[in-house]
Design an enzyme around this catalytic site. Structure first.
Site, PDB file in Angstrom:
ATOM      1  N   CYS A 103       0.843  -1.186   0.000  1.00 10.41           N
ATOM      2  CA  CYS A 103       0.000   0.000   0.000  1.00 10.41           C
ATOM      3  C   CYS A 103       0.888   1.250   0.000  1.00 10.41           C
ATOM      4  O   CYS A 103       1.788   1.381   0.837  1.00 10.41           O
ATOM      5  CB  CYS A 103      -0.900  -0.018   1.228  1.00 10.41           C
ATOM      6  N   GLU A 104       0.652   2.139  -0.945  1.00 13.85           N
ATOM      7  CA  GLU A 104       1.503   3.325  -1.055  1.00 13.85           C
ATOM      8  C   GLU A 104       1.266   4.336   0.064  1.00 13.85           C
ATOM      9  O   GLU A 104       2.061   5.259   0.245  1.00 13.85           O
ATOM     10  CB  GLU A 104       1.308   4.003  -2.409  1.00 13.85           C
ATOM     11  N   HIS A 105       0.187   4.158   0.833  1.00  7.93           N
ATOM     12  CA  HIS A 105      -0.099   5.107   1.912  1.00  7.93           C
ATOM     13  C   HIS A 105       0.660   4.776   3.191  1.00  7.93           C
ATOM     14  O   HIS A 105       1.046   5.679   3.941  1.00  7.93           O
ATOM     15  CB  HIS A 105      -1.606   5.129   2.206  1.00  7.93           C
ATOM     16  N   HIS A 106       0.855   3.471   3.469  1.00  6.87           N
ATOM     17  CA  HIS A 106       1.486   3.077   4.726  1.00  6.87           C
ATOM     18  C   HIS A 106       2.657   2.118   4.541  1.00  6.87           C
ATOM     19  O   HIS A 106       3.297   1.722   5.520  1.00  6.87           O
ATOM     20  CB  HIS A 106       0.455   2.412   5.654  1.00  6.87           C
ATOM     21  N   GLN A 144      -5.185  -0.427  -4.643  1.00  5.48           N
ATOM     22  CA  GLN A 144      -5.815  -1.517  -5.394  1.00  5.48           C
ATOM     23  C   GLN A 144      -6.575  -1.020  -6.615  1.00  5.48           C
ATOM     24  O   GLN A 144      -6.592  -1.675  -7.661  1.00  5.48           O
ATOM     25  CB  GLN A 144      -6.742  -2.313  -4.472  1.00  5.48           C
ATOM     26  N   HIS A 172      -6.265  -5.949   3.129  1.00  2.00           N
ATOM     27  CA  HIS A 172      -5.271  -4.906   3.335  1.00  2.00           C
ATOM     28  C   HIS A 172      -4.819  -4.900   4.795  1.00  2.00           C
ATOM     29  O   HIS A 172      -5.620  -4.642   5.702  1.00  2.00           O
ATOM     30  CB  HIS A 172      -5.858  -3.541   2.961  1.00  2.00           C
ATOM     31  N   CYS A 174      -3.053  -2.790   6.228  1.00  5.12           N
ATOM     32  CA  CYS A 174      -3.133  -1.460   6.839  1.00  5.12           C
ATOM     33  C   CYS A 174      -4.486  -1.250   7.503  1.00  5.12           C
ATOM     34  O   CYS A 174      -4.619  -0.421   8.410  1.00  5.12           O
ATOM     35  CB  CYS A 174      -2.875  -0.377   5.796  1.00  5.12           C
TER      36      CYS A 174
END
Length: 212
Positions: A103-106, A144, A172, A174
């Site tokens: 995941c590019e956020h976390h 995703q 996910h 996260c």
């Protein structure tokens, strides 16, 4: 058998062979990542010199190199002319392609499976190439929704088929390990192009095949 030794490849040997083919990021970038992981260990209050962590920055750098190998791959190199003439005109579906992404956020993994279908227009692609396309885009920092569209767009570009359908189901970490901590949630995304989007009967057939 040869000289009493089995030639059957073990799972470990197969894994090492696959890893050896992953494009490398280069010694300089690997060293930069190693230093970054060293800094992270220090920042969380750990002692990176203790026995259990002494080699962790190097291991983590190599792991990240593998998990982001998709940045160093291209569609043309991956397909490598594995396109074949075919008169097939019905749905070709590859189900349950395992995928692992970050995941590019976390920078926490999401794990799931992709279902990829297309209707040829004179050309089909080698079976393993479809899974490799999934891996190429999954091994990048992702969300995703984008991953689903990128896989579909790549198949359209490579094959010029009558249509492409991609569905991804993933969990996910996260969402499972932090924040709302919901353990049983599954995210489903789809991207339908060409006749899969335009023709209701084709779309319905594709979705029914996913239930089999």
């Amino acid at each position: 058998m040869r000289d009493g030794t089995s030639e059957i490849e073990t799972e470990l040997q197969a894994a090492e062979r696959r890893i050896s083919k992953i494009p490398r990021c280069g010694a300089a970038r690997l060293a930069t990542m190693e230093q970054s992981f060293l800094g992270l260990l220090e920042a969380i209050g750990e002692d990176p010199t203790r026995e259990g962590l002494a080699r962790t920055p190097a291991r983590a750098a190599r792991a990240l190199e593998f998990l982001t190998a998709g940045y160093r791959q291209s569609l043309d190199e991956l397909i490598n002319n594995a396109l074949f003439d075919s008169e097939a005109s019905e749905i070709i579906l590859i189900k349950d392609i395992e995928l692992y992404s970050l995941c590019e956020h976390h920078l926490i993994p999401f794990i799931g499976k992709a279902h990829v279908a297309y209707i040829p227009d004179g050309k089909v692609v080698g079976l393993s190439k479809t899974a490799r396309i999934v891996d190429m885009f999954a091994r990048r920092l992702q969300i995703q929704e984008n991953l689903t569209m990128q896989i579909a767009d790549a198949l359209m570009k490579a094959l010029h088929p009558r249509g492409v359908g991609v569905v991804i189901e993933a969990k996910h970490l996260c969402m499972m390990m932090r924040g709302v901590e919901k353990q049983n949630s599954v995210m489903k995304t789809s991207c339908l192009l060409g006749v899969f989007k335009e023709d209701a009967r084709t779309r319905s057939e594709f979705l029914s095949l996913l239930k089999d």
